[in-house]
Design an enzyme around this catalytic site. Structure first.
Site, PDB file in Angstrom:
ATOM      1  N   LEU A 206      51.663  37.304  38.495  1.00 49.27           N
ATOM      2  CA  LEU A 206      50.760  38.459  38.520  1.00 49.27           C
ATOM      3  C   LEU A 206      49.739  38.365  39.648  1.00 49.27           C
ATOM      4  O   LEU A 206      48.828  39.184  39.730  1.00 49.27           O
ATOM      5  CB  LEU A 206      50.055  38.578  37.167  1.00 49.27           C
ATOM      6  CG  LEU A 206      51.007  38.943  36.019  1.00 49.27           C
ATOM      7  CD1 LEU A 206      50.459  38.475  34.706  1.00 49.27           C
ATOM      8  CD2 LEU A 206      51.229  40.451  36.006  1.00 49.27           C
ATOM      9  N   ARG A 207      49.873  37.365  40.527  1.00 50.86           N
ATOM     10  CA  ARG A 207      48.922  37.250  41.628  1.00 50.86           C
ATOM     11  C   ARG A 207      48.934  38.503  42.486  1.00 50.86           C
ATOM     12  O   ARG A 207      47.895  38.927  42.978  1.00 50.86           O
ATOM     13  CB  ARG A 207      49.248  36.028  42.502  1.00 50.86           C
ATOM     14  CG  ARG A 207      48.798  34.725  41.909  1.00 50.86           C
ATOM     15  CD  ARG A 207      48.598  33.660  42.977  1.00 50.86           C
ATOM     16  NE  ARG A 207      48.415  32.357  42.326  1.00 50.86           N
ATOM     17  CZ  ARG A 207      49.395  31.506  42.061  1.00 50.86           C
ATOM     18  NH1 ARG A 207      50.626  31.802  42.420  1.00 50.86           N
ATOM     19  NH2 ARG A 207      49.139  30.363  41.468  1.00 50.86           N
ATOM     20  N   GLY A 208      50.141  39.091  42.675  1.00 51.87           N
ATOM     21  CA  GLY A 208      50.245  40.287  43.510  1.00 51.87           C
ATOM     22  C   GLY A 208      49.423  41.425  42.932  1.00 51.87           C
ATOM     23  O   GLY A 208      48.661  42.098  43.652  1.00 51.87           O
TER      24      GLY A 208
END
Lengths: 268, 268, 268, 268, 268, 268
Positions: A206-208
């Site tokens: 979920l970093r993006g």
């Protein structure tokens, strides 16, 4: 910045504060891990017989910017250390029977020529944003840059003075954006659309999503608004996701184009 | 040349000046990084217990010429250090808890046999100019060189005396060119054409443009003129750009010919 | 935790007991074997001339949890040491003429990205359970996670407080399950069926059988029952056996699906 | 042979001279660079606290002969050092903050079995002459050599005495050739022809021309003449050029034959 | 166990004898050669200035059993040392100017997973016997083993007590077999047949013959007989020869089957 | 055995002589070069501050036999040192500023399994003779060897006594052969034929001829004759030349057969 300070922070003790300029630390190619993370002070160890910690570049970069040229040529392990510290805000050194932690909150900026070697996919994924820099092809513009450089070489002081006003304006804009950042809002609908882009591009983790949200907010704040627009997202999303896509070895087009394509498909 | 001098320079303190001959420092094959960049003086460290800096070849070469034979066989990392210093004019040593910078402004000259190994493209790109040296094929000329060499071997002193006048004339010419260089002009139209050559040859970055401008001006100054002519550019541009072209592995012709072809296409 | 304590334990001597919180020790990437297993205290060795043991992370993790991120990037030998200690409950250091053992009973948890490299099959086999973690594909859920993260970044303390009740409930459930575990029963018929699954899947050794039995009992205890049901087994068996199957390089489906297929074939 | 002597030589100070036999130094396989170039005297450094230079084999070989068996198995870097010293006549040591030069004028003779590995082309090129040694195929001659060897093994002293007159004659011949060498002349026409051979064989650089001239003169002097004949050149030119030709990997004939062929084409 | 004892043994001096339990020494993965063979006692060397030998695991295993898990992952050189000592009964340490020998008579038992890497053929050949261990496929039996393990985990003491009688009986059987071993006979005809099996299977050397004779005698002794039967040989010969056959890379059947086939061909 | 003794030998000084048994020195696998060649005595260096030479195995083997098992697994460089010493009869150590030579005349015997790796051709060529050892295929003979071995294991002393007479006879035979060796003659015709075999088999160098002559003489002396017969040559020539033939990678027959074929072609 040893354990005592950490304890004080935990206990909520009010520590004296000093205001300083933001540090811009340059990591020279070939710096050792010792120099980056800090090490034992040999002189003190030999003369006074105690294990004293000598802080490294991470300590110096605390609350500032750490710049690494040719980051793709750095030892993977060292990049790992940099990213760990950048992510957690703490540098922990575990060696020769010593365990020391000190705050290491800094913005990490790396640059490099991808033709000379790429970062491991997982490391790439841990960089927040990824910009591609090309060479200007317009001859007139090239001449202008060459002339600016010649002007700088002739008289660096005068050159800097000529750009002072412009630089001051930019600095002010950033300072004001920083203070306004916390009140910038992003619509639930836009958030879902960002996550749909990430999900449909098969971005792992979920970093993006998190980085795109933050970057869009920051851009809105820089423009003086307190609401994120789809245009803000369109501007930042290629840089936030480009490096998180699985490379198709047969395809040579820039991943950023795939991101912007998917953006238009979902946002319109 | 420690930090104190740097501070004094920053503060604008007037330091005493001594005039010396220009140093020509030869980097022997197999010199260690310690010897090149400088290191800690072990003797002082052991006997006096202090960390004293012992300057290396870079310090010795300051304001002079550093010559490296077989530069293509040097460790990439060491070449990197040389180019960094040559570019920035400062040598920074970060090790064992010491950070020292001293001025290291020198002209770097490297030579080597490309059949024994090539420099990395990015390193090649950081060399300003790149000349190709071939072997004389004319037998009479070869004999003349062999005889000159025999004359030198027989009596080096006498040999040097016989060329003294010629050498003095050349030195004078260079000194006069140096003082005239700052007043040499180059037409806007020629500048744009240089950048068009670079752009159309797909030269990455702007080092090619900058170096061609500088080299053309230097040549004009050497010839005693204060205006760059297209002929000046034609003379220097193959050496300035030859090593910046992407190699086509199937093509074996010298890249310099491609440069000169493009030059005539744009300049006429 | 030197040999004296071991002797006392062997002799049955009653030692004083202190109650402490369970330790959660994080193994930083790049920790040395010395730091993990413990080493000789150099300071004491030099100043007092005795060989003193300085305990490492394994000693610190005793009776707690040892967490290793990127376990697949750790040196095989270090993973080996971790698994040996985790299995035997003792850490034995044999070097420089010293042999020291101390209890090292801990739960080892490793995580990693299999695309960056796999563990050796035999090491994989020594991990009790193996869970696969994927990325959420549902955009709404992604947004929710992003928002939770933003809420945490804004005020970590408040965030933790909001989950306190939920966490306390979970802790209680685990404590109660721990005390009830020893009375959980598993039918002979179910045991035979578990072993048939293992045998027909060609699982080498009996670790798979043993771990599945234990995990099913633990799940039953967590649910407050004292009897294992086929559903308990169905829940845990893919994680217990997935990594013990021989990889067929031509097949890309998750081994967990093969396990659950075989489970239904045998249990119904 | 430290810097003081060098200074004295530069100042033209008349130094006392001692006459000694020419040294024949044998470089044992596996000698370290320290032992070859010289190093710091550890004993003196530890006991007297000064950095004293301990001369190596190069210093010992000064004004003599340095023989290296299996030169093709030596570390390239060490061969480089040997050739540098042999070419310049000085050995320069740059390490641990010390820079020492001493004269190292010697004749370097190397031998080796090319089937065990070849020298780098550039190193080969720096050897003046290159002789090929084959095995005698004539059985009678082989027996004679075997018998000579047996005679030597039985009584080395007697063996040496039996060849003393022959050896003395040879030594006298060399001494007389040495003194006559400077007056040997070589016709301009022959010089041009030598350079034509070199040029048409595509020999890189001019070392081939220079060495052939010198070797032909030396041979004439050995034969007691003061004029080089084409026969002198024919005798030495294969050994002077054989190793400077580019190898054609498809051709297996000795390069020396190509040289002699070209010689006859140009000289007749 | 230094040279004095060896001398005493040579001189036939009667040394005092102590009776102890047989040692079972476990070689931990990653033990260094120093720790295995013994090394110099650093403490004594530094404080008392003498070279004292500190015995290693081989000395500890003397007259006992040395067990090595994952023997196929050990450094070849270390396995070599183990086998040398096991074969000769002496451990000889030659380093830093010291030469020490001490008796090292032990039974070496190694285990490992051949899928993780094989021993060199020559090392394999030096192991006396080679057993293959497979996994039980029968589900009921697997459950029984799992239950036994659970019983052990619950109460190790009780578990051991429940098997005490059985263990004592086995120990007695072994002790009685040991004392009867020297009187066991093997018919000349059977000996020849064993050597025919070895010869026709192309077993190199005679270790296979020797070991089969010894193992058959040991089995007869264990069964309380003083005569070797063909059945004894049939039982032990696959384990004695299996690892001495040249591997045919195209054949995947167990070499032990080839041995037993040849046995029946020759013995019937 | 330092330089003083060498000087005395050179000066012809009569040194006192002691008679000792011939040493049989076994080079243990993994011995370091220090231990083989000798090194500086650390103890003396530290306590007395002088550089004392501590002789190695070569010094111990002087005037005896040096046996190396698995010579093909030794580091090439170490084998080189052994052969150099064996050939020259002197061991020269050049390191850390010390140059020491001592006599090292020994017979070098190496054994090894060629399937585990071959010696470099040039090293092979420097061994005088090369015997191939195979496994006995006759079952009755195998049994006899197994029985002899069992007899030795049971009572080594008794076993040795039973062979004493035979051994003494052999020793006497060798001693007498040694004293008679110098008077053994070999016909000129046979010498030429030996050299023809070597020449026609394309044996490089003359070591093959020399060794065959010596070995044939030694065999004649052992048989009590003072004249070499063609049968003597036939017996030794395969072992003297087998390893000096160029290997034809497509041919798998033993080179010794090629030698004996050529022998019969030339000698009859």
């Amino acid at each position: 910045m040893g354990p005592e300070v950490r304890e004080s922070i935990v206990k909520g003790v009010q520590l004296p504060v000093a205001t300083t300029k933001i540090n811009m630390v340059d990591l020279p190619l070939g710096a050792t891990e010792d120099r980056v993370c800090g090490t034992i002070d040999i002189e003190k160890a030999l003369t006074e017989g105690v294990k004293a910690f000598e802080p490294g570049l991470l300590a110096k970069a605390n609350r500032g910017i750490l710049y690494v040229d040719e980051v793709n040529l750095l030892d993977d392990h060292l990049v790992d250390v940099l990213l760990d510290s950048a992510a957690s805000g703490w540098n922990t050194v575990e060696r020769e029977g010593i365990s020391i932690s000190h705050p290491a909150r800094f913005i990490l900026i790396g640059s490099g020529n991808p033709e000379e070697g790429e970062l491991r996919p997982q490391l790439l994924d841990r960089f927040g944003m990824h910009a591609q820099v090309g060479t200007v092809r317009d001859a007139e513009l090239r001449v202008k840059i060459v002339e600016e450089r010649a002007r700088f070489d002739k008289n660096p002081k005068e050159f800097r003075v000529s750009y002072e006003a412009e630089q001051d304006k930019l600095q002010e804009q950033i300072t004001s954006a920083r203070s306004g950042l916390s009140s910038v809002q992003i619509d639930q609908d836009l958030k879902v659309k960002i996550s749909r882009v990430c999900s449909e591009l098969n971005v792992d983790g979920l970093r993006g999503d998190i980085v795109t949200n933050r970057a869009a907010k920051a851009l809105a704040a820089l423009k003086g608004r307190d609401n994120v627009t789809p245009e803000d997202i369109a501007t930042v999303i290629p840089n936030c996701l480009r490096h998180r896509l699985r490379k198709d070895p047969l395809e040579s087009i820039d991943s950023g184009l795939l991101v912007i394509e998917k953006f238009y498909e979902i946002f319109s």
